[in-house]
Design a protein around this motif. Sequence first.
Motif, short mmCIF file in Angstrom:
data_model
loop_
_atom_site.label_atom_id
_atom_site.label_comp_id
_atom_site.label_asym_id
_atom_site.label_seq_id
_atom_site.Cartn_x
_atom_site.Cartn_y
_atom_site.Cartn_z
N VAL A 136 -8.91 29.16 -2.19
CA VAL A 136 -9.32 28.84 -3.73
C VAL A 136 -8.22 28.82 -4.93
CG1 VAL A 136 -10.78 29.33 -5.62
CG2 VAL A 136 -11.65 29.75 -3.05
N THR A 137 -7.34 29.95 -4.92
CA THR A 137 -6.38 29.76 -5.97
C THR A 137 -4.93 29.60 -5.28
OG1 THR A 137 -5.73 32.14 -5.43
CG2 THR A 137 -7.55 31.89 -6.85
N GLY A 138 -4.74 29.73 -4.09
CA GLY A 138 -3.25 29.52 -3.51
C GLY A 138 -3.17 27.98 -3.46
N LYS A 139 -4.27 27.29 -2.99
CA LYS A 139 -4.17 25.99 -2.70
C LYS A 139 -3.96 25.12 -4.17
CE LYS A 139 -4.14 24.32 1.46
NZ LYS A 139 -3.25 23.27 2.25
N THR A 140 -4.70 25.73 -5.20
CA THR A 140 -4.84 25.03 -6.46
C THR A 140 -3.37 25.13 -7.16
OG1 THR A 140 -7.11 25.55 -6.62
CG2 THR A 140 -5.85 25.03 -8.71
N VAL A 141 -2.80 26.49 -7.18
CA VAL A 141 -1.66 26.73 -7.76
C VAL A 141 -0.64 25.94 -7.11
CG1 VAL A 141 0.02 28.54 -8.16
CG2 VAL A 141 -2.47 28.75 -9.03
N GLY A 142 -0.57 26.06 -5.68
CA GLY A 142 0.60 25.54 -4.89
C GLY A 142 0.83 23.88 -4.99
N ILE A 143 -0.34 23.47 -4.89
CA ILE A 143 -0.32 21.85 -5.06
C ILE A 143 0.06 21.48 -6.31
CG2 ILE A 143 -1.61 19.82 -4.82
CD1 ILE A 143 -2.86 21.21 -2.47
N PHE A 144 -0.69 21.95 -7.47
CA PHE A 144 -0.28 21.63 -8.80
C PHE A 144 0.96 22.05 -9.39
CE2 PHE A 144 -0.49 21.74 -13.35
CZ PHE A 144 -1.12 20.55 -13.74
N ALA A 145 1.23 23.15 -9.22
CA ALA A 145 2.52 23.62 -9.68
C ALA A 145 3.73 22.67 -8.98
CB ALA A 145 2.59 25.11 -9.46
N GLY A 146 3.67 22.66 -7.57
CA GLY A 146 4.66 21.81 -6.73
C GLY A 146 4.85 20.55 -7.24
N THR A 147 3.54 19.89 -7.33
CA THR A 147 3.70 18.54 -7.90
C THR A 147 4.34 18.43 -9.45
OG1 THR A 147 1.71 18.03 -6.71
CG2 THR A 147 2.48 16.58 -8.37
N TYR A 148 4.05 19.53 -10.16
CA TYR A 148 4.34 19.34 -11.63
C TYR A 148 5.78 19.60 -11.48
CZ TYR A 148 5.27 20.49 -16.64
OH TYR A 148 5.73 20.78 -17.76
N LEU A 149 6.39 20.65 -10.80
CA LEU A 149 7.64 21.14 -10.89
C LEU A 149 8.75 19.93 -10.30
CD1 LEU A 149 7.32 24.80 -10.02
CD2 LEU A 149 8.06 23.66 -12.42
N ALA A 150 8.26 19.35 -9.36
CA ALA A 150 9.02 18.17 -8.61
C ALA A 150 9.17 16.94 -9.72
CB ALA A 150 8.31 17.84 -7.45
N ALA A 151 7.96 16.65 -10.21
CA ALA A 151 8.04 15.57 -11.18
C ALA A 151 8.83 15.89 -12.45
CB ALA A 151 6.76 15.26 -11.77
N ARG A 152 8.91 17.35 -12.79
CA ARG A 152 9.74 17.64 -13.95
C ARG A 152 11.25 17.78 -13.90
NH1 ARG A 152 12.26 18.70 -17.73
NH2 ARG A 152 11.94 20.15 -19.43
N PHE A 153 11.56 18.31 -12.46
CA PHE A 153 13.21 18.51 -12.33
C PHE A 153 13.70 17.30 -11.33
CE2 PHE A 153 11.15 22.54 -13.84
CZ PHE A 153 11.91 22.83 -14.95
N THR A 154 12.98 16.59 -10.79
CA THR A 154 13.63 15.87 -9.69
C THR A 154 13.39 14.21 -10.23
OG1 THR A 154 11.74 15.43 -8.40
CG2 THR A 154 13.13 17.40 -7.89
N LEU A 158 -9.72 20.55 -4.77
CA LEU A 158 -10.60 19.95 -3.64
C LEU A 158 -9.71 20.07 -2.28
CD1 LEU A 158 -12.67 17.95 -2.74
CD2 LEU A 158 -11.01 16.29 -2.99
N ALA A 159 -8.43 20.26 -2.19
CA ALA A 159 -7.74 20.58 -0.89
C ALA A 159 -7.83 22.10 -0.59
CB ALA A 159 -6.19 20.39 -1.30
N GLY A 160 -8.29 22.96 -1.32
CA GLY A 160 -8.93 24.17 -0.93
C GLY A 160 -9.88 24.28 0.24
N ILE A 161 -10.53 23.11 0.58
CA ILE A 161 -11.66 22.95 1.56
C ILE A 161 -10.75 22.91 2.97
CG2 ILE A 161 -13.22 21.47 2.74
CD1 ILE A 161 -14.03 20.46 -0.14
#
Length: 432
Positions: free
Chosen positions: A321-339, A358-361
């Motif tokens: 519930v939390t790990g998937k949400t934080v991991g996917i959103f933060a990973g996407t944002y940081l990649a778009a911000r710094f690469t 949704l990916a937490g399913i």
Amino acid sequence: MASEKEPRTFLGLPSWPERAAVASALRAETVGGIVLLVAAVVALAWANSPWSSSYADARDFHFGISALGLDLSVGHWSADGLLTVFFLVAGIELKRELVVGDLRTPATAALPVVAAVCGMAVPAAVYLTTVGVGGGSTQGWAVPMATDIAFALAVLAVLSTRLPSALRAFLLTLAVVDDLGAILIIALFFTSDLSPLALAGAAGGLVVFYVLQRLRVRGWWWYTPLGVAIWALMYNGGVHATVAGVAMGLILRTRPDDGTGPHPHEDASPGDRAAHLLRPVSAALAAPLFALFAAGVTLSGPALGDVFTHPEPLGVVLGLVTGKTVGIFAGTYLAARFTRARLNPDLAWADVLALAVLAGIGFTVALLIGELAFTDPATAEHVKAAVLVGSLLAAALAVPLLKRRDVLYRRLFKAENADLDHDGIPDIHQHP
């Protein structure tokens, strides 16, 4: 006087048009996800009914060929045998994405690949942190890492009236990389009693499979016996047999011959033909039967309470519930911000957040890894219940987020069509 109507055979095969219609429906993610959900509900109802002993008897019934080391229970046949078809289709999808899809170029693949990797790493870290604080077992670190592509795409398909197609493409690419990561984890960390001779035989079979593909040999009578032999050797080699399905899926060609070279023109590649034929089998038989014999856990009040009081199942729920949400959103944002990677212009960050939830399913593969990780029956049951609870919570949180995005996109669509100029070109381009 004889009747002019052709008699129907009781319990016989339906007509070819009927079979074709059913197969076509099963190729849709919505229908496949619904069939999977029905199988899970039946398993839960059966396992918690007065006839729960018959459920255990059916799941634990053994049959097979003892001389070949293949005398397995029904539950093991569904997990090690039928689920191989599910992973074969996943392997074909992965190969297609690598060859002709979004994964073929680093620029378009960067964000969903980073999202998938972070969406596996952060849930594992959440699980390890939870069991570390609670003094639990670290064996289940990989359980909350997997996203169930059938369920996730089914939810998205049901809700997707005006959601951008780029959202589905992002989720599909993410889930394909996620599946590859899950298979690597199963192959590397959940193997036992390795048999070098059997594994060498499986590798040799895969080489023959590759050569047949390169020589453009066609005919199921070549590949079906060879595939069964590779599967049996992989199973007896100590590596989870579903790895054989992914390996064969990655070998199948997914780019058809165009007729300009030494080979004749193909309307569809072998991989596309195989996926087209096997997807209904995967959706109607392989994944549902696995769910039927894997999701049957006792859901009494104390059992559900154990999900939130024992560190292992709690780690799974929090990871999904939390790990998937934080991991996917933060990973996407940081990649778009710094690469140099950039989010698809058709998507907004609110779309990515809804998709991350949704990916937490994590149903099918999460249940499989849970069975492999825990040998203690009580802990395994708790972890199965945690996968179900976590997936249900993720779906319940994702649906309103996706519906809200759908309302905004529908409103924008109506505004654009209402303000069309005389040339039919929309005047509104504002992104929600």
